[in-house]
Design a protein around this motif. Structure first.
Motif, PDB file in Angstrom:
ATOM      1  N   GLU A 194      -0.391  10.578   0.239  1.00  0.00           N
ATOM      2  CA  GLU A 194       0.611  11.510   0.773  1.00  0.00           C
ATOM      3  C   GLU A 194       2.013  11.125   0.306  1.00  0.00           C
ATOM      4  N   GLU A 195       2.249   9.804   0.354  1.00  0.00           N
ATOM      5  CA  GLU A 195       3.567   9.348  -0.093  1.00  0.00           C
ATOM      6  C   GLU A 195       3.788   9.680  -1.563  1.00  0.00           C
ATOM      7  N   VAL A 196       2.718   9.528  -2.337  1.00  0.00           N
ATOM      8  CA  VAL A 196       2.827   9.851  -3.760  1.00  0.00           C
ATOM      9  C   VAL A 196       3.169  11.324  -3.913  1.00  0.00           C
TER      10      VAL A 196
ATOM     11  N   ASN B  68       9.710   1.335  -4.210  1.00  0.00           N
ATOM     12  CA  ASN B  68      10.260   0.009  -3.995  1.00  0.00           C
ATOM     13  C   ASN B  68      10.417  -0.249  -2.512  1.00  0.00           C
ATOM     14  N   LYS B  69       9.800  -1.345  -2.077  1.00  0.00           N
ATOM     15  CA  LYS B  69       9.974  -1.745  -0.681  1.00  0.00           C
ATOM     16  C   LYS B  69      10.087  -3.254  -0.697  1.00  0.00           C
TER      17      LYS B  69
ATOM     18  N   GLU C   1      -5.347   3.206  -9.107  1.00  0.00           N
ATOM     19  CA  GLU C   1      -6.094   4.143  -8.249  1.00  0.00           C
ATOM     20  C   GLU C   1      -5.267   5.366  -7.867  1.00  0.00           C
ATOM     21  N   LEU C   2      -3.960   5.224  -7.894  1.00  0.00           N
ATOM     22  CA  LEU C   2      -3.130   6.334  -7.431  1.00  0.00           C
ATOM     23  C   LEU C   2      -2.711   7.292  -8.555  1.00  0.00           C
TER      24      LEU C   2
ATOM     25  N   ALA D 240       0.832  -1.198   0.000  1.00  0.00           N
ATOM     26  CA  ALA D 240       0.000   0.000   0.000  1.00  0.00           C
ATOM     27  C   ALA D 240       0.871   1.255   0.000  1.00  0.00           C
ATOM     28  N   VAL D 241       0.548   2.142  -0.897  1.00  0.00           N
ATOM     29  CA  VAL D 241       1.219   3.433  -0.946  1.00  0.00           C
ATOM     30  C   VAL D 241       0.124   4.474  -0.755  1.00  0.00           C
TER      31      VAL D 241
END
Ligand SMILES: Nc1ncnc2c1ncn2[C@@H]1O[C@H](COP(=O)(O)OP(=O)(O)OP(=O)(O)O)[C@@H](O)[C@H]1O
Ligand SMILES: [Mg+2]
Lengths: 254, 422
Positions: free
Chosen positions: B72-74, B161-162, B97-98, B68-69
């Motif tokens: 805000e992170e985007v 990337n995680k 969706e993002l 999940a991103v």
């Protein structure tokens, strides 16, 4: 202002300066002459702080400070300016950005406020007139593709911008045509005051008609072997260096 | 040269089954097994021991899953000043969706593209990692720029990337720029983990007649990231493709950039900067294939290497017999800031036509001490003088970034790295 005592310097183990003594007071103009390879540029570079040269003996004080202890940039900020015999071409660094960075770092050191873009431009315009340098040159990369004469003019322009107390002009006259010589000399003369001093390194008497020296020194084999007034330059022009060389060399063999 | 034992690293992984693209995956897997992982004996990988690096850092691989991103992170991940469409990926998986400002854009999961397209430009048999990706990519995206569409604002491909240790991120992108279209892509990666992982990316681009494509990439991977990427572009008549690649970090990075000039008057431009420190290793392998007359390619890569970093530049210019009147220029310049930094640079010219204009040059040197002294003698602090000189050296490449705000963003990044921002 500047006191040089028994200065010895070498490069890569080869001694070049072998005991220079020189005293320069505020308001004075000193000319340093001498045959090729005698160490004139070396002396200028050592004063400006070039790291390749190793000072092996002696001391230099500038306005009461140990000059040799300062980094090149701090010497410049203290007020030493070297007009290079061979100004370096630096592609990709814009003349204007470079100068603005330099001027503001120097000002900051001297406790003056930084110039904003407008004030800087005004100052630039004013000083450009002094050496009649073309705006177009300054929109290019620093010295890149400049003619010999343009480079020399740019040196004096930078000097005008940085307002030094001690200017060392290393053969700034070489490669200048007579008009350029007059313009550059005029610039130097206008910047002269009772509070600053100038050392001009030159081979030619003609420069000294414009920038009149109080003292003339002859550098030979890393030493000042003769000092005099402006008449000495005239004598050198007429007789060359041989008589001095002979005197020095015969003394050395005795 | 295949060394069968080396497959072990991916053995279990290759047994996993992936949805869709059966034929393409089979082909990729077979090609990968045939080529094997590269060793230092492989001509194309002799300076880049990526297999060894993978073996040392990672014991067994598994596919990295999407995560999940948040919006805000985007937002935080978008380069300062950027304005345009944003497509977001998490571990290489496209997250529709993002997406931001993407209503006008035609894109879909790669699976909607005919299977035969996959690997038709970036062919599996050319490189083992391209083959590995083709065998086991997941998700992937297909972007289509319609005929005559001029996409004014750039499209940002923003990857998060995680990965945990051993995870394999295998993005795959297919871009089709229609005839007479114009588009700019920016790729940017936000790294969210410090453990070693492997990104193996393939991008295929088809440039239609008279299309104009710009592709800018900042490689700012985590310092433990191992990355292999292949970007391959086919260019039809009168089309133009420009790549600007900025490598700033990573453990080991290998970039394959292949341009195929297939139509006359097409133009391929390849620009790059690599600013390396620590033990970062970056290998840029470029290959431009002039197949037809009257095409042009330009290439300029500049490297600044500090500490124990290592750079490799291999620039191949291939001019086929039919490709008369080719203009091809290549330049690679490097500055080494430390005695322990190494650069291997190799121009590789293979010219079969006789009426061509081709030039190449490479230099490796130190910072110009005379220039440094000149700046210091004017009162400029040594560190800043260095920064000015280094930026003067590398900054030239940034001039090729057409998008003003992204150019500023990159200028800031580069200046910050070089200590010339003050
Ligand atoms: N890197 C070096 N290694 C050895 N000797 C050097 C080096 N650099 C300069 N020299 C020597 O130092 C001496 C003095 O050089 P310098 O440039 O100071 O002379 P100069 O008086 O300025 O001469 P000119 O009138 O030609 O400008 C010369 O003999 C020169 O060859
Ligand atoms: Mg000299």
């Amino acid at each position: 202002m500047l006191t040089i005592k028994n200065l010895h310097a070498s490069i890569e183990g080869t001694p070049i300066l072998r005991g220079i003594n020189l005293e320069v007071k505020a308001g004075e103009v000193h000319a340093i002459m001498g045959p090729n390879g005698s160490g004139k540029s070396t002396l200028a570079s050592v004063l400006a702080g070039r790291e390749e040269y190793e000072v092996t003996e002696g001391e230099v004080s500038f306005k009461g400070k140990d000059l040799l202890d300062l980094a090149p940039e701090d010497r410049a900020r203290e007020g030493v300016f070297l007009a290079f015999q061979y100004p370096v071409e630096i592609p990709g660094v814009s003349s204007t950005n470079f100068l603005r960075t330099a001027v503001n770092q120097v000002r900051e050191y001297r406790g003056l406020e930084a110039l904003d873009a407008v004030k800087f431009l005004t100052m630039m315009k004013e000083k450009m007139k002094l050496v009649e340098i073309d705006q177009k040159l300054l929109s290019r990369s620093l010295n890149e593709g400049f003619s010999g004469g343009e480079k020399k003019r740019n040196e004096i322009f930078q000097m005008a911008m940085l307002e030094p107390t001690l200017s060392i002009l290393d053969e700034t006259d070489s490669g200048l045509d007579i008009d350029a010589l007059r313009i550059v000399s005029n610039g130097v003369n206008q910047l002269k005051s009772k509070d600053n001093a100038t050392i001009v390194v030159t081979h030619y008497q003609r420069l000294l008609d414009y920038i009149v020296p109080d003292y003339v020194h002859v550098l030979y084999k890393g030493k000042i072997v003769k000092s005099g007034t402006k008449e000495l330059a005239l004598e050198l022009e007429e007789k060359g260096y041989d008589w001095i060389k002979e005197a020095v060399d015969s003394e050395a063999t005795v | 040269m295949s060394t069968l034992t080396k497959q072990n690293l991916f053995e279990g992984f290759l047994e996993t089954s992936f949805a869709g693209f059966e034929r393409a995956r089979e082909e990729g897997k077979a090609s990968f097994l045939k080529q094997g992982l590269p060793t230092l004996k492989s001509e194309e990988y002799k300076f880049t021991a990526i297999t060894k690096k993978l073996e040392q850092s990672i014991t067994s691989f598994q596919s990295a899953q999407p995560f999940a991103v948040s919006q805000e992170e985007v937002k935080a991940g978008i380069p300062t000043g950027f304005e345009g469409t944003v497509l977001v990926f998490a571990n290489g998986h496209f997250i529709p969706e993002l997406a931001i400002d993407a209503a006008e854009l035609t894109f879909s999961e790669l699976s909607e593209k005919p299977e035969t397209a996959v690997g038709s430009i970036a062919r599996a048999d050319k490189d083992p990692f391209a083959a590995l990706n083709q065998s086991s990519f997941y998700g992937g995206i297909f972007i289509q720029i319609p005929k005559k569409a001029v996409v004014v604002k750039p499209i940002l491909l923003l990857s998060f990337n995680k990965a945990n240790e051993g995870q394999l991120i295998q993005p795959r992108v297919w871009i089709e720029a229609g005839d007479f279209s114009e588009v700019t892509f920016i790729t940017h990666t936000i790294n969210k983990s410090e453990t070693p992982y492997f990104v193996n990316k393939v991008v295929e681009i088809k440039g239609g007649v008279n299309s104009q494509i710009r592709y800018y990439r900042v490689q700012n991977e985590g310092k433990n990231a191992i990355e292999a990427s292949t970007l391959e572009t086919n260019l039809l008549q009168d089309s133009r493709f420009t790549s600007v690649n900025i490598s700033l970090s990573g453990e080991m990075v290998r970039n394959n950039l292949n341009l195929n000039l297939l139509g006359s008057n097409s133009e391929g431009n390849m620009y790059g900067i690599y600013l390396l420190n620590g033990k970062t290793h970056v290998d840029n392998h470029t290959n431009v294939d002039h197949t037809i007359p009257h095409a042009e390619s330009n290439e300029l890569y500049k490297g600044i290497l500090a500490d124990q970093s290592r750079g490799v530049f291999n620039g191949k210019i291939f001019v086929r017999q039919d490709a008369q009147k080719t203009n091809a220029f290549q330049q690679n310049n490097n500055i080494l800031l430390s005695e322990d930094a190494i650069v291997n640079t190799k121009p590789q010219l293979e010219i079969w036509a006789d009426d061509v204009k081709c030039s190449h040059g490479c230099t490796t040197g130190q910072l110009d001490e005379e220039a440094l002294f000149y700046l210091q003698a004017r009162g400029i602090d040594k560190t800043q003088a260095k920064g000015l000189l280094l930026f003067a050296f590398a900054g030239e490449v940034l001039e090729h970034i057409h998008d003003e705000s992204f150019k500023n963003y990159c200028t800031d990044l580069v200046q910050e790295r070089l200590g010339s921002k003050f």
